[in-house]
Write an enzyme that holds these catalytic residues in place. Structure first.
Site, PDB file in Angstrom:
ATOM      1  N   ASP A  68       5.005  -5.703  11.829  1.00  0.00           N
ATOM      2  CA  ASP A  68       4.672  -4.331  11.425  1.00  0.00           C
ATOM      3  C   ASP A  68       5.477  -3.930  10.194  1.00  0.00           C
ATOM      4  O   ASP A  68       6.710  -4.112  10.163  1.00  0.00           O
ATOM      5  CB  ASP A  68       5.062  -3.384  12.564  1.00  0.00           C
ATOM      6  CG  ASP A  68       3.970  -2.414  12.936  1.00  0.00           C
ATOM      7  OD1 ASP A  68       2.943  -2.348  12.226  1.00  0.00           O
ATOM      8  OD2 ASP A  68       4.139  -1.731  13.964  1.00  0.00           O
ATOM      9  N   GLU A  93      -5.864   3.718  17.492  1.00  0.00           N
ATOM     10  CA  GLU A  93      -4.918   4.304  18.453  1.00  0.00           C
ATOM     11  C   GLU A  93      -5.234   5.773  18.697  1.00  0.00           C
ATOM     12  O   GLU A  93      -5.457   6.547  17.754  1.00  0.00           O
ATOM     13  CB  GLU A  93      -3.475   4.161  17.930  1.00  0.00           C
ATOM     14  CG  GLU A  93      -2.468   4.814  18.883  1.00  0.00           C
ATOM     15  CD  GLU A  93      -1.017   4.442  18.644  1.00  0.00           C
ATOM     16  OE1 GLU A  93      -0.719   3.631  17.745  1.00  0.00           O
ATOM     17  OE2 GLU A  93      -0.157   4.987  19.380  1.00  0.00           O
TER      18      GLU A  93
END
Ligand code: KIV
Length: 273
Positions: A89, A191
């Site tokens: 990430d 998400e």
């Protein structure tokens, strides 16, 4: 070289899973021990997520974690030599300045051992996604409830419930999804959005969608390892404790403390003559 008996998971392999309708299982890990455990369980993708800030570092959100810290955790995960694809990430501040910064920091994560990188955002980061992909680095998008945007969103709030083209609006999320795909991302995390919107995006995109709090119709799912194992105290609607290791760990450590205090640890079987 992978020490796992499984076949190595690759970026083209994930694309073909979308075509064949095989669901993609992704989970976070931040060190070699947990990477080996989730790999033995057969996950397809290990995300070295910036959620390390909240799960491991004790921060309130993902904003503080640094590039150096992400490189460190990527390195630890790769030491497990997982068959799963390792995605690193990009932390907050490592790509917001522009494409050149995004490529530089993606290269750093790849050199640390990541096999792909992930960054948050849609239309606004499309140029960076394109630049990273042009550098031959597989890149995963992440739209919807993007935790690095916590201050703009006013908290970790479900996105896409309201119509509109402003950030977090329903039409904007559809645009974000297309922008991420057009820019060259090989997959996208959805998400914290309504299930029907995630289903629509999943149908419209040719790249795999990986949901968290986005319902069952995504091409895959991702969860944070601490939530899956019940290691964290936090509980959200979109997570599930598949076991309760926190209670089991407290019980084991309590027994250890008792045995030390009563003198029953160590016993003869665990001592040297
Ligand atoms: O950092 C992370 O764990 C993530 C997942 C929740 C998708 O970005």
């Amino acid at each position: 070289m992978s020490t796992s008996p499984r076949k190595k998971v690759t970026v083209p392999g994930l694309a073909s899973m979308k075509r064949t309708g095989d669901k993609i299982a992704m989970i976070t890990a931040y060190d070699a021990t947990f990477a080996a455990i989730v790999d033995a369980a057969g996950v397809d993708v290990i995300l070295v997520g910036d959620s390390v800030a909240t799960t491991v570092q004790g921060e309130a959100n993902t904003i503080p974690v640094t590039m150096e810290e992400m490189e460190y955790h990527v390195r630890l995960v790769r030491r497990a030599n997982p068959a799963a694809l390792v995605v690193g990430d990009l932390p907050f501040g490592s790509y917001q300045v522009g494409s050149s910064q995004a490529v530089t920091n993606s290269v750093r994560l790849i050199k640390a051992g990541a096999q792909a990188v992930k960054l948050e955002g849609g239309t606004t980061v499309a140029d960076s996604i394109r630049a990273i992909a042009d550098a031959d680095i597989p890149v995963m998008g992440h739209i919807g409830l993007t935790p690095q945007s916590v201050h703009r969103m006013g908290g970790h709030k479900v996105q896409g419930r309201e119509d509109g083209y402003e950030a977090g609006g329903r039409q904007r999320l559809l645009e974000d999804a297309h922008a991420v795909e057009q820019a060259g991302a090989f997959a996208v995390v959805l998400e914290g959005i309504p299930s029907h919107l995630a289903a629509e995006i999943t149908t419209k995109l040719s790249i795999p969608t990986i949901g968290i709090g986005a319902g069952p119709q995504c091409d895959g799912q991702v969860l944070v390892i601490h939530d899956v194992l019940g290691l964290s105290e936090r509980e959200f609607t979109f997570t599930k404790k598949f076991t309760d290791l926190r209670s089991a760990s407290i019980a084991a450590c309590t027994e250890y403390v008792t045995e030390v205090r009563t003198g029953s640890w160590p016993d003869a079987a665990h001592s040297f003559d």
